[in-house]
Scaffold this motif. Sequence first.
Motif, short mmCIF file in Angstrom:
data_model
loop_
_atom_site.label_atom_id
_atom_site.label_comp_id
_atom_site.label_asym_id
_atom_site.label_seq_id
_atom_site.Cartn_x
_atom_site.Cartn_y
_atom_site.Cartn_z
N SER A 1 14.92 5.60 18.26
CA SER A 1 13.51 5.58 17.88
C SER A 1 12.70 4.70 18.81
N THR A 2 11.44 5.04 18.91
CA THR A 2 10.50 4.22 19.63
C THR A 2 9.31 3.97 18.72
N ALA A 3 9.06 2.70 18.42
CA ALA A 3 7.90 2.36 17.59
C ALA A 3 6.65 2.50 18.45
N ILE A 4 5.66 3.20 17.93
CA ILE A 4 4.41 3.37 18.68
C ILE A 4 3.26 2.59 18.06
N ARG A 5 3.38 2.21 16.82
CA ARG A 5 2.35 1.43 16.14
C ARG A 5 3.05 0.46 15.19
N HIS A 6 2.41 -0.72 15.03
CA HIS A 6 2.98 -1.71 14.12
C HIS A 6 1.84 -2.51 13.48
N PHE A 7 1.97 -2.76 12.21
CA PHE A 7 0.98 -3.54 11.47
C PHE A 7 1.72 -4.47 10.52
N THR A 8 1.35 -5.74 10.50
CA THR A 8 1.96 -6.72 9.59
C THR A 8 0.88 -7.62 9.03
N LEU B 1 5.26 2.70 12.76
CA LEU B 1 5.19 4.14 12.99
C LEU B 1 6.13 4.48 14.14
N TYR B 2 7.03 5.43 13.92
CA TYR B 2 7.98 5.87 14.94
C TYR B 2 7.59 7.25 15.44
N GLN B 3 7.72 7.48 16.74
CA GLN B 3 7.30 8.73 17.34
C GLN B 3 8.39 9.78 17.37
N ALA C 1 7.89 9.30 11.69
CA ALA C 1 8.28 8.60 10.47
C ALA C 1 7.58 7.25 10.39
N LEU C 2 7.37 6.80 9.17
CA LEU C 2 6.78 5.49 8.90
C LEU C 2 7.80 4.65 8.17
N ARG C 3 8.03 3.45 8.68
CA ARG C 3 8.89 2.48 7.99
C ARG C 3 7.97 1.49 7.28
N ILE C 4 8.24 1.28 6.00
CA ILE C 4 7.47 0.37 5.17
C ILE C 4 8.40 -0.76 4.76
N GLU C 5 7.97 -2.00 4.97
CA GLU C 5 8.78 -3.15 4.59
C GLU C 5 7.95 -4.12 3.78
#
Length: 159
Positions: free
Chosen positions: A19-26, A90-92, A97-101
């Motif tokens: 996977s490659t994360a293309i967006r991240h929000f925390t 957000l993974y491309q 896919a979106l990972r929620i933590e």
Amino acid sequence: MNADIAHSQVPRPERTQRSTAIRHFTIRLSATPRGARLARRLAAEQLHGWGWSYDTEANHTATLLVAELATNAVRHGRVKGRDFRLALTLYQDDPVALRIELTDARTDRRPPTPGTLPPASPETESGRGLLLVEALASHWGTTCAGPYTKTVWCEVVLR
């Protein structure tokens, strides 16, 4: 409320595909019902900004998952004076896919493992949150990143 717009330092289990994360929000939020509501609203806004408008099924599903996990973080993971953290990645991959933590401060209160959730009783008004997560997410689980935090995570296919 403290905002951290950076990559999370919480170790993540390996994804099944490269996977490659293309967006991240925390963001860190107060461990209160107001913080849980804000987590849901911020997730919907972030997804809208990333191209999944408010009226899409993907936005509705992801927002519901955030709401359930944030509510659990507030109800079962609250420690007085400690915040919880929401992270969206957000993974491309194909599919996207979106990972929620959701990370809270109660390592001693871990949810049941995936696949072992008991059915909800029709007489109770609560206890269905993780059942919804299990039904809507492609997979989910928990990790502890040390003695002070626990992360409940899930991933959902957006398209």
